[in-house]
Design a protein around this motif. Structure first.
Motif, PDB file in Angstrom:
ATOM      1  N   ALA A  13       0.834  -1.207   0.000  1.00 35.02           N
ATOM      2  CA  ALA A  13       0.000   0.000   0.000  1.00 35.02           C
ATOM      3  C   ALA A  13       0.871   1.261   0.000  1.00 35.02           C
ATOM      4  N   SER A  17       1.035   3.905  -3.128  1.00 34.14           N
ATOM      5  CA  SER A  17       0.679   5.303  -2.864  1.00 34.14           C
ATOM      6  C   SER A  17       1.715   6.250  -3.481  1.00 34.14           C
ATOM      7  N   LYS A  20       1.097   7.793  -6.881  1.00 36.62           N
ATOM      8  CA  LYS A  20       0.203   8.953  -6.986  1.00 36.62           C
ATOM      9  C   LYS A  20       0.988  10.263  -6.936  1.00 36.62           C
TER      10      LYS A  20
END
Length: 227
Positions: A13, A17, A20
């Motif tokens: 995760a 992330s 982004k």
């Protein structure tokens, strides 16, 4: 769910992330936040690029290792320097875009000098031309990270007769970047600025984190010698 899979899912995760983050400021901010847990997280991924790169350099380098000056580009927390130290290298200069990562590298006590520099946007210092016996960049040459255009700069700061070691991933998301990187590597060789000593494709590079891939992704190590 086992503790191990829970840990892997949380690391996955974190890394997803990062995708982004599009601007340089966002990327630096991400790495500043990640610095504290970076070493633990990449260990969960079985990330072996630092040791693979160190071993590749070691297999080609035949001068006095203790005297060699190594430029560790995108040094992060110092994982590559730790591996190279085990193999007899002892003089390291580190460069990274993240001040928090540089703080972690500083804590290792392995670096004689550390410099904050946004690779691909800021040039390496002009006075570094033809300075380093070994230049290594591990983990940063991939899509969304450092532009492959920096490799000409890496060649420039290497001493004639010195070595440049680079790595990239070979997973699906990075194939276009890898092809462009290899084209630039060949172009510099055609200009007779360096000679390719090794290209090694490694199957189990690190655990896959993208939704499209399972198991392990592959990667590549490149070693060049400057003319």
């Amino acid at each position: 769910m086992s503790a191990n899979s829970n840990t892997f899912d949380s690391v996955k995760a974190v890394i997803l992330s990062a995708h982004k983050s599009t601007t340089s400021e966002e990327k630096v901010s991400f790495y500043n936040r990640w610095a504290e847990t970076y070493d633990r997280d990449v260990a969960v991924l079985d990330y072996c690029a630092p040791s693979l790169a160190a071993n590749s350099i070691s297999s080609h380098f035949n001068a006095v290792r203790e005297a060699a000056i190594v430029l560790d580009v995108a040094c992060g927390t110092g994982l590559v320097a730790k591996q190279m130290k085990k193999l007899g290298f002892g003089h390291f200069v580190g460069v990274d875009g993240s001040e928090a990562m540089l703080d972690k590298a500083r804590e290792t006590g392995l670096y004689q000098d550390l410099k904050q520099c946004l690779l691909g946007e800021e040039p390496l210092p002009v006075q570094w031309a033809d300075t380093f016996d070994v230049v290594v960049i591990v983990g940063a040459l991939s899509v969304g990270q450092v532009s492959f255009s920096v490799i000409r700069d890496l060649c420039n700061v290497t001493k004639p007769g010195g070595y440049i070691c680079m790595t990239t991933r070979s997973n699906y998301d990075n194939l276009e970047y890898k092809a462009a990187l290899e084209s630039e590597l060949r172009q510099i060789e055609e200009e007779e600025l360096w000679t390719c000593l090794e290209v090694t494709e490694v199957q189990d590079w690190e655990r896959a984190v993208s939704e499209e891939e399972d198991g392990y992704i592959s990667g590549a190590v490149y070693v060049y010698k400057k003319h």
